[in-house]
Design a protein around this motif. Sequence first.
Motif, PDB file in Angstrom:
ATOM      1  N   MET A   1       0.956  -1.344   0.031  1.00  5.93           N
ATOM      2  CA  MET A   1       0.054   0.009  -0.027  1.00  5.93           C
ATOM      3  C   MET A   1       0.941   1.266  -0.113  1.00  5.93           C
ATOM      4  O   MET A   1       0.651   2.107  -0.670  1.00  5.93           O
ATOM      5  CB  MET A   1      -0.831  -0.126   1.378  1.00  5.93           C
ATOM      6  N   ILE A   2       2.077   1.240   0.851  1.00  4.40           N
ATOM      7  CA  ILE A   2       2.748   2.389   0.900  1.00  4.40           C
ATOM      8  C   ILE A   2       3.702   2.686  -0.325  1.00  4.40           C
ATOM      9  O   ILE A   2       3.565   3.681  -1.028  1.00  4.40           O
ATOM     10  CB  ILE A   2       3.766   2.223   2.040  1.00  4.40           C
ATOM     11  N   THR A   3       3.833   1.708  -1.123  1.00  5.57           N
ATOM     12  CA  THR A   3       4.642   1.557  -2.598  1.00  5.57           C
ATOM     13  C   THR A   3       3.765   2.295  -3.142  1.00  5.57           C
ATOM     14  O   THR A   3       4.314   3.057  -4.269  1.00  5.57           O
ATOM     15  CB  THR A   3       4.987   0.274  -3.023  1.00  5.57           C
ATOM     16  N   LEU A   4       2.352   2.023  -3.404  1.00  5.78           N
ATOM     17  CA  LEU A   4       1.349   2.266  -4.202  1.00  5.78           C
ATOM     18  C   LEU A   4       1.221   3.817  -4.066  1.00  5.78           C
ATOM     19  O   LEU A   4       1.271   4.669  -5.077  1.00  5.78           O
ATOM     20  CB  LEU A   4      -0.044   1.694  -4.262  1.00  5.78           C
ATOM     21  N   ILE A   9       2.385   9.697  -5.725  1.00  5.14           N
ATOM     22  CA  ILE A   9       2.983  11.050  -5.329  1.00  5.14           C
ATOM     23  C   ILE A   9       3.924  11.432  -6.326  1.00  5.14           C
ATOM     24  O   ILE A   9       4.126  12.335  -6.760  1.00  5.14           O
ATOM     25  CB  ILE A   9       3.579  10.986  -3.797  1.00  5.14           C
ATOM     26  N   ASP A  10       4.826  10.361  -6.780  1.00  2.00           N
ATOM     27  CA  ASP A  10       5.925  10.326  -7.839  1.00  2.00           C
ATOM     28  C   ASP A  10       5.194  10.663  -9.120  1.00  2.00           C
ATOM     29  O   ASP A  10       5.787  11.755  -9.921  1.00  2.00           O
ATOM     30  CB  ASP A  10       6.681   9.304  -8.266  1.00  2.00           C
ATOM     31  N   ALA A  11       4.022  10.188  -9.593  1.00  2.56           N
ATOM     32  CA  ALA A  11       3.324  10.654 -10.717  1.00  2.56           C
ATOM     33  C   ALA A  11       2.728  11.996 -10.652  1.00  2.56           C
ATOM     34  O   ALA A  11       2.741  12.784 -11.629  1.00  2.56           O
ATOM     35  CB  ALA A  11       2.114   9.443 -11.067  1.00  2.56           C
ATOM     36  N   VAL A  12       2.267  12.362  -9.530  1.00  8.13           N
ATOM     37  CA  VAL A  12       1.732  13.721  -9.345  1.00  8.13           C
ATOM     38  C   VAL A  12       3.023  14.651  -9.503  1.00  8.13           C
ATOM     39  O   VAL A  12       2.712  15.723 -10.255  1.00  8.13           O
ATOM     40  CB  VAL A  12       0.939  13.969  -7.969  1.00  8.13           C
ATOM     41  N   GLU A  13       4.037  14.550  -8.822  1.00  7.17           N
ATOM     42  CA  GLU A  13       5.256  15.434  -9.005  1.00  7.17           C
ATOM     43  C   GLU A  13       5.805  15.520 -10.354  1.00  7.17           C
ATOM     44  O   GLU A  13       5.732  16.656 -11.061  1.00  7.17           O
ATOM     45  CB  GLU A  13       6.165  14.959  -8.076  1.00  7.17           C
ATOM     46  N   ASP A  14       5.570  14.320 -11.180  1.00  6.19           N
ATOM     47  CA  ASP A  14       5.998  14.509 -12.346  1.00  6.19           C
ATOM     48  C   ASP A  14       4.946  15.185 -13.311  1.00  6.19           C
ATOM     49  O   ASP A  14       5.577  16.107 -14.148  1.00  6.19           O
ATOM     50  CB  ASP A  14       6.093  13.083 -13.258  1.00  6.19           C
ATOM     51  N   GLU A  15       3.922  15.032 -12.981  1.00  4.22           N
ATOM     52  CA  GLU A  15       2.657  16.031 -13.864  1.00  4.22           C
ATOM     53  C   GLU A  15       3.020  17.334 -13.525  1.00  4.22           C
ATOM     54  O   GLU A  15       2.860  18.243 -14.168  1.00  4.22           O
ATOM     55  CB  GLU A  15       1.570  15.305 -13.826  1.00  4.22           C
ATOM     56  N   ALA A  16       3.330  17.682 -12.241  1.00  2.00           N
ATOM     57  CA  ALA A  16       3.350  19.092 -11.829  1.00  2.00           C
ATOM     58  C   ALA A  16       4.547  19.622 -12.514  1.00  2.00           C
ATOM     59  O   ALA A  16       4.489  20.770 -12.915  1.00  2.00           O
ATOM     60  CB  ALA A  16       3.140  19.231 -10.340  1.00  2.00           C
ATOM     61  N   SER A  17       5.589  19.117 -12.764  1.00  3.88           N
ATOM     62  CA  SER A  17       6.769  19.635 -13.266  1.00  3.88           C
ATOM     63  C   SER A  17       6.566  19.670 -14.483  1.00  3.88           C
ATOM     64  O   SER A  17       7.079  20.636 -15.436  1.00  3.88           O
ATOM     65  CB  SER A  17       7.964  18.750 -13.029  1.00  3.88           C
ATOM     66  N   ALA A  23       0.123  22.260 -11.994  1.00  2.00           N
ATOM     67  CA  ALA A  23       0.955  22.657 -10.660  1.00  2.00           C
ATOM     68  C   ALA A  23       0.190  23.825  -9.951  1.00  2.00           C
ATOM     69  O   ALA A  23       0.281  23.800  -8.759  1.00  2.00           O
ATOM     70  CB  ALA A  23       2.313  23.011 -11.262  1.00  2.00           C
ATOM     71  N   ASP A  24      -0.341  24.706 -10.582  1.00  2.00           N
ATOM     72  CA  ASP A  24      -1.082  25.719  -9.889  1.00  2.00           C
ATOM     73  C   ASP A  24      -2.253  25.207  -9.287  1.00  2.00           C
ATOM     74  O   ASP A  24      -2.355  25.683  -8.039  1.00  2.00           O
ATOM     75  CB  ASP A  24      -1.586  26.899 -10.846  1.00  2.00           C
ATOM     76  N   LYS A  25      -2.964  24.244  -9.881  1.00  2.00           N
ATOM     77  CA  LYS A  25      -4.334  23.784  -9.100  1.00  2.00           C
ATOM     78  C   LYS A  25      -3.723  22.982  -7.867  1.00  2.00           C
ATOM     79  O   LYS A  25      -4.430  23.076  -6.609  1.00  2.00           O
ATOM     80  CB  LYS A  25      -4.855  22.792 -10.024  1.00  2.00           C
ATOM     81  N   LEU A  26      -2.667  22.256  -8.022  1.00  2.00           N
ATOM     82  CA  LEU A  26      -2.249  21.416  -6.910  1.00  2.00           C
ATOM     83  C   LEU A  26      -1.626  22.364  -5.765  1.00  2.00           C
ATOM     84  O   LEU A  26      -1.954  22.161  -4.491  1.00  2.00           O
ATOM     85  CB  LEU A  26      -0.929  20.721  -7.241  1.00  2.00           C
ATOM     86  N   ASP A  27      -0.915  23.410  -6.167  1.00  2.00           N
ATOM     87  CA  ASP A  27      -0.468  24.516  -5.068  1.00  2.00           C
ATOM     88  C   ASP A  27      -1.741  25.263  -4.327  1.00  2.00           C
ATOM     89  O   ASP A  27      -1.804  25.475  -3.127  1.00  2.00           O
ATOM     90  CB  ASP A  27       0.286  25.616  -5.579  1.00  2.00           C
ATOM     91  N   GLU A  28      -2.916  25.472  -4.946  1.00  2.00           N
ATOM     92  CA  GLU A  28      -4.265  26.057  -4.630  1.00  2.00           C
ATOM     93  C   GLU A  28      -4.694  25.156  -3.517  1.00  2.00           C
ATOM     94  O   GLU A  28      -5.134  25.333  -2.612  1.00  2.00           O
ATOM     95  CB  GLU A  28      -5.220  26.196  -5.702  1.00  2.00           C
TER      96      GLU A  28
END
Length: 186
Positions: A1-4, A9-17, A23-28
């Motif tokens: 579960m932790i691995t998932l 989180i890595d996928a969200v960071e990759d998309e935000a970069s 990235a703006d929506k994520l910051d908000e």
Amino acid sequence: MITLLRKLIDAVEDEASRNPHFADKLDELMRSFQEAPEMRSKPTPKRMEEVLPDVHKELALRGDRDFRVWLRGQAVETLKAVIRREDLDTARRASKWKDGDKLADFIADGLRARMSRGSAFIERVNRTAPAASGHVGDAPRDEISTGAPTDAGNEPQQVSDRQPADSTGNSRGSDKPPASGEPDET
């Protein structure tokens, strides 16, 4: 579960970069989460115990009638927590009750019952059996005075209703006749 979750989180960071709009929506979203008022949690059992009244102390201070009145002034949740803490409801019947008066009476009756436990044994300290005259004496049951003088001449003889045991540990003096080969002691 932790691995998932880490992969998410890595996928969200990759998309935000790669996507500034994301990235703006994520910051908000993160700012609104940090600025949100702190949610109050329900009192945990440890926190609830800190604020629960000491019902034994209150009963001793107030007496039964005033104690019942005082209990009726408490909140239903407080009364239920007292019942749980004092373990007054092993059958869990009172957990369904919503009437504060009924819960207050349940607590008061339960505490009274606990306080009276053992009183029957305390009052039995010198309880005795009827003597030969039919009156209750001061001697314990197994040492009833016969009233007959002893060899000393002026004190009554003490008779024990305990029977001596034979070599097998069975007491003699029962209504059964002796087994063959055993002498009759009567």
